[in-house]
Motif scaffolding. Structure first.
Motif, PDB file in Angstrom:
ATOM      1  N   ALA A  73      50.001  41.800  47.800  1.00 15.37           N
ATOM      2  CA  ALA A  73      49.868  42.054  46.368  1.00 15.37           C
ATOM      3  C   ALA A  73      49.233  40.885  45.645  1.00 15.37           C
ATOM      4  O   ALA A  73      48.376  41.060  44.775  1.00 15.37           O
ATOM      5  N   ASP A  74      49.641  39.681  46.010  1.00 21.43           N
ATOM      6  CA  ASP A  74      49.159  38.491  45.306  1.00 21.43           C
ATOM      7  C   ASP A  74      47.644  38.350  45.391  1.00 21.43           C
ATOM      8  O   ASP A  74      46.969  38.087  44.394  1.00 21.43           O
ATOM      9  N   PHE A  75      47.114  38.520  46.591  1.00 24.24           N
ATOM     10  CA  PHE A  75      45.679  38.287  46.763  1.00 24.24           C
ATOM     11  C   PHE A  75      44.848  39.479  46.293  1.00 24.24           C
ATOM     12  O   PHE A  75      43.773  39.285  45.708  1.00 24.24           O
ATOM     13  N   TYR A  76      45.329  40.700  46.495  1.00 23.28           N
ATOM     14  CA  TYR A  76      44.573  41.843  45.982  1.00 23.28           C
ATOM     15  C   TYR A  76      44.600  41.904  44.461  1.00 23.28           C
ATOM     16  O   TYR A  76      43.691  42.445  43.839  1.00 23.28           O
ATOM     17  N   GLN A  77      45.627  41.338  43.851  1.00 23.32           N
ATOM     18  CA  GLN A  77      45.640  41.249  42.387  1.00 23.32           C
ATOM     19  C   GLN A  77      44.413  40.500  41.896  1.00 23.32           C
ATOM     20  O   GLN A  77      43.697  40.961  41.001  1.00 23.32           O
ATOM     21  N   ASN A  78      44.158  39.333  42.480  1.00 18.35           N
ATOM     22  CA  ASN A  78      43.014  38.550  42.025  1.00 18.35           C
ATOM     23  C   ASN A  78      41.693  39.180  42.420  1.00 18.35           C
ATOM     24  O   ASN A  78      40.695  39.054  41.699  1.00 18.35           O
ATOM     25  N   ILE A  79      41.662  39.839  43.556  1.00 15.32           N
ATOM     26  CA  ILE A  79      40.444  40.547  43.948  1.00 15.32           C
ATOM     27  C   ILE A  79      40.112  41.611  42.907  1.00 15.32           C
ATOM     28  O   ILE A  79      38.941  41.791  42.541  1.00 15.32           O
ATOM     29  N   TYR A  80      41.131  42.269  42.405  1.00 19.53           N
ATOM     30  CA  TYR A  80      40.914  43.234  41.326  1.00 19.53           C
ATOM     31  C   TYR A  80      40.300  42.548  40.109  1.00 19.53           C
ATOM     32  O   TYR A  80      39.355  43.060  39.490  1.00 19.53           O
ATOM     33  N   TYR A  81      40.825  41.388  39.757  1.00 21.53           N
ATOM     34  CA  TYR A  81      40.296  40.665  38.607  1.00 21.53           C
ATOM     35  C   TYR A  81      38.820  40.315  38.795  1.00 21.53           C
ATOM     36  O   TYR A  81      38.000  40.489  37.897  1.00 21.53           O
ATOM     37  N   PHE A  82      38.492  39.785  39.973  1.00 19.01           N
ATOM     38  CA  PHE A  82      37.096  39.402  40.212  1.00 19.01           C
ATOM     39  C   PHE A  82      36.194  40.626  40.304  1.00 19.01           C
ATOM     40  O   PHE A  82      35.038  40.582  39.852  1.00 19.01           O
ATOM     41  N   ASN A  83      36.695  41.715  40.868  1.00 19.88           N
ATOM     42  CA  ASN A  83      35.908  42.947  40.897  1.00 19.88           C
ATOM     43  C   ASN A  83      35.653  43.482  39.494  1.00 19.88           C
ATOM     44  O   ASN A  83      34.617  44.091  39.229  1.00 19.88           O
ATOM     45  N   THR A  84      36.599  43.248  38.594  1.00 21.13           N
ATOM     46  CA  THR A  84      36.414  43.663  37.202  1.00 21.13           C
ATOM     47  C   THR A  84      35.238  42.925  36.569  1.00 21.13           C
ATOM     48  O   THR A  84      34.437  43.515  35.829  1.00 21.13           O
ATOM     49  N   VAL A  85      35.115  41.647  36.860  1.00 17.07           N
ATOM     50  CA  VAL A  85      33.969  40.881  36.351  1.00 17.07           C
ATOM     51  C   VAL A  85      32.676  41.432  36.939  1.00 17.07           C
ATOM     52  O   VAL A  85      31.697  41.677  36.213  1.00 17.07           O
ATOM     53  N   LEU A  86      32.648  41.634  38.244  1.00 18.29           N
ATOM     54  CA  LEU A  86      31.428  42.108  38.900  1.00 18.29           C
ATOM     55  C   LEU A  86      31.020  43.486  38.404  1.00 18.29           C
ATOM     56  O   LEU A  86      29.825  43.792  38.305  1.00 18.29           O
ATOM     57  N   ALA A  87      32.006  44.318  38.062  1.00 21.34           N
ATOM     58  CA  ALA A  87      31.710  45.681  37.638  1.00 21.34           C
ATOM     59  C   ALA A  87      31.201  45.755  36.201  1.00 21.34           C
ATOM     60  O   ALA A  87      30.457  46.675  35.845  1.00 21.34           O
ATOM     61  N   GLY A  88      31.608  44.789  35.359  1.00 24.46           N
ATOM     62  CA  GLY A  88      31.323  44.959  33.944  1.00 24.46           C
ATOM     63  C   GLY A  88      30.491  43.907  33.260  1.00 24.46           C
ATOM     64  O   GLY A  88      30.000  44.135  32.145  1.00 24.46           O
ATOM     65  N   ILE A  89      30.271  42.763  33.885  1.00 23.17           N
ATOM     66  CA  ILE A  89      29.639  41.663  33.177  1.00 23.17           C
ATOM     67  C   ILE A  89      28.204  41.984  32.774  1.00 23.17           C
ATOM     68  O   ILE A  89      27.726  41.533  31.720  1.00 23.17           O
ATOM     69  N   ASP A  90      27.485  42.768  33.565  1.00 21.21           N
ATOM     70  CA  ASP A  90      26.089  43.075  33.233  1.00 21.21           C
ATOM     71  C   ASP A  90      25.969  43.830  31.915  1.00 21.21           C
ATOM     72  O   ASP A  90      24.954  43.719  31.213  1.00 21.21           O
ATOM     73  N   ASP A  91      26.988  44.609  31.568  1.00 17.59           N
ATOM     74  CA  ASP A  91      26.945  45.423  30.345  1.00 17.59           C
ATOM     75  C   ASP A  91      27.622  44.739  29.165  1.00 17.59           C
ATOM     76  O   ASP A  91      27.711  45.322  28.080  1.00 17.59           O
ATOM     77  N   ALA A  92      28.102  43.542  29.363  1.00 13.33           N
ATOM     78  CA  ALA A  92      28.779  42.828  28.286  1.00 13.33           C
ATOM     79  C   ALA A  92      27.791  42.442  27.192  1.00 13.33           C
ATOM     80  O   ALA A  92      26.611  42.174  27.452  1.00 13.33           O
ATOM     81  N   THR A  93      28.258  42.406  25.971  1.00 12.24           N
ATOM     82  CA  THR A  93      27.413  42.057  24.832  1.00 12.24           C
ATOM     83  C   THR A  93      27.567  40.578  24.502  1.00 12.24           C
ATOM     84  O   THR A  93      28.596  39.957  24.786  1.00 12.24           O
ATOM     85  N   GLY A  94      26.543  40.029  23.876  1.00 11.77           N
ATOM     86  CA  GLY A  94      26.567  38.627  23.497  1.00 11.77           C
ATOM     87  C   GLY A  94      26.348  37.743  24.717  1.00 11.77           C
ATOM     88  O   GLY A  94      26.494  38.166  25.860  1.00 11.77           O
ATOM     89  N   GLY A  95      25.982  36.515  24.456  1.00  8.35           N
ATOM     90  CA  GLY A  95      25.781  35.591  25.561  1.00  8.35           C
ATOM     91  C   GLY A  95      24.419  35.750  26.207  1.00  8.35           C
ATOM     92  O   GLY A  95      23.792  36.817  26.146  1.00  8.35           O
ATOM     93  N   ALA A  96      23.975  34.713  26.864  1.00  2.00           N
ATOM     94  CA  ALA A  96      22.678  34.718  27.524  1.00  2.00           C
ATOM     95  C   ALA A  96      22.793  35.350  28.906  1.00  2.00           C
ATOM     96  O   ALA A  96      23.865  35.412  29.495  1.00  2.00           O
TER      97      ALA A  96
END
Length: 466
Positions: A100-123
């Protein structure tokens, strides 16, 4: 597969998805993070949950701990880990430790990979930096998982030995993948880091918890060490040192833990990571304590004893993560991530295994000279060095420097696979042997938790001892 991935994520992360980080995001509905801007993702990567994934229970598996009050059979779930039981909990509703501990963080990092391209603001460069950090972070987490639930890397069998699912989605409705092989997981780890390297920041000196080029090389060095590729391990350890932090904290200049530099900016930390319970103690095995040079400052810095340094009474010495003098309102932040010291030790071990003994000895000297008062220090410099003895000296130094940072269990695994690990015993309060861990024991590869197997009954379970 009946939404197995939904169970995998929900069971592990319920109550965890709402990351507490200065209330920087709205949560609508409860338990769902709404990440919309680049700054949202930046704060997500700054959150303590992302920086803290390594469970303290890793220390309970190791040979440098001793429960002098142990009763057989184990009286509660936590002791089952110490006793290397096949399952650490028989409760199907329990959250499986480690998994659970390690897959929790994998979920967090996958969330960044899945959504950062569509995020607004920033370069665009900021987005690429954060995506690279997420790749690195995911690789870091999988390196623990493959070394818990997969066999030690063996070039002859790694493509057949099963490890863990490689999850790349953060969609709770997706099915869980099948278990990947050890070879596949290592290839994913290396691939993630290689994808990260071109876009990682050159410098993380203002926040060692964030990714950097040096951090990527340091994780690669650890990866290749666990794979037994010592040449590549040394190459990446040197790249890590050449790319960023390259200093060691000199213990001879400190009066105690309160003077240890803050981990966020500590120059000896290449990639800072925290354990789940920062403030903890551990009872120490007497053989481990007796292997120390009594003038070693780490002994005085981290360990508390009611007697002298003869170490004859079980349960009389504890390792403390608190600041010295012991103050429960202050603590030494112990880095559980790659450090300058670890890179020096990887260089030393790789050199010793290649029979470059003078190089190994010099690398040891760079570290050990910072762990004694100058007047007490004597360089390890045998007149006629023998490879086996120099290698053992390096391995011993790893046990001293990296004690109680979750690494000893992984060293035990790889040494056992080489035939370099003795049998480990657990003793009850009367000193009778109650549990045994042989060098060839299948217990060195953990069983997939029953909480996960219940929803994935077709998965092969890891072998057990006959």
């Amino acid at each position: 597969m009946e939404n197995q991935y939904k169970y995998l994520v929900i069971a592990l992360f319920i109550g965890l998805l709402a990351v507490s980080c200065d209330n920087y995001l709205d949560v609508q509905p409860k338990g769902v993070q709404l990440l919309t801007t680049v700054e949202d993702y930046n704060q997500w990567l700054n959150s303590e949950d992302v920086q803290t994934s390594i469970p303290n229970e890793l220390n309970d598996l190791a040979d440098n701990v001793d429960d002098a009050d142990y009763t057989d059979p184990p009286s509660y779930d936590g002791v089952r880990i110490y006793a290397w039981q096949l399952q650490f909990s028989e409760d199907l509703k329990a959250t499986p430790v480690f998994w659970a501990d390690f897959y929790q963080n994998i979920y967090y990092f996958n969330t960044v990979l899945a959504g950062i391209d569509d995020a607004t603001g920033g370069a665009e460069s900021e987005k690429q930096n954060m995506k690279a950090e997420a790749y690195l972070g995911r690789a870091f987490e999988y390196l623990y998982l493959v070394n818990l639930y997969g066999k030690v890397y063996d070039v002859n069998t790694a493509d057949q030995d099963l490890a863990v699912p490689f999850v790349i989605s953060n969609d709770l409705e997706d099915d869980v993948p099948e278990r990947s092989t050890v070879q596949e997981i290592y290839e994913y780890i290396i691939s993630d880091i290689e994808k990260a390297l071109p876009n990682l920041p050159e410098d993380n000196s203002t926040n060692r918890f964030r990714g950097s080029v040096a951090a990527a090389y340091s994780v690669l060095a650890r990866t290749y060490l666990f794979m037994g590729d010592y040449e590549k391990a040394a190459e990446n350890a040197q790249l890590a040192l050449d790319s960023g932090a390259n200093a060691l904290v000199d213990f001879s200049t400190l009066s105690g833990g309160s003077e240890m530099p803050d981990l966020r900016t500590r120059e000896s930390a290449i990639y800072a990571r925290l354990n789940k319970t920062h403030r903890f103690t551990a009872y120490c095995d007497l053989n481990f304590l007796q292997s120390f040079d009594t003038l070693d400052l780490r002994l005085n810095y981290y360990y508390r004893t009611s007697g002298d340094y003869s170490f004859t009474d079980r349960g009389s010495v504890r390792y403390y993560s608190y600041a010295y003098p012991i103050n429960r309102n202050s603590m030494v932040q112990i880095n559980w991530g790659p450090s300058v010291a670890e890179m020096r030790l990887i260089l030393a071990e790789s050199a010793a295994r290649a029979n470059n003994l003078n190089t190994a000895i010099d690398q040891l000297d760079l570290l050990r000279s910072k762990r004694f008062m100058a007047e007490d220090y004597e360089k390890y410099d045998p007149e006629n060095p023998i490879q086996e003895e120099v290698l053992q000296k390096v391995l011993d130094e790893r046990t001293f420097e990296m004690a109680f940072t979750g690494m000893r269990w992984f060293d035990m695994r790889r040494l056992a696979a080489e035939g370099l690990m003795p049998t480990v015993y657990r003793y009850d309060a009367a000193g009778e042997i109650v549990e045994t861990l042989a060098p060839d024991s299948n217990k060195y590869t953990l069983q997939i938790p029953i909480q996960i197997m219940y929803f994935n009954p077709d998965w092969p379970q890891n072998p057990i001892d006959n």
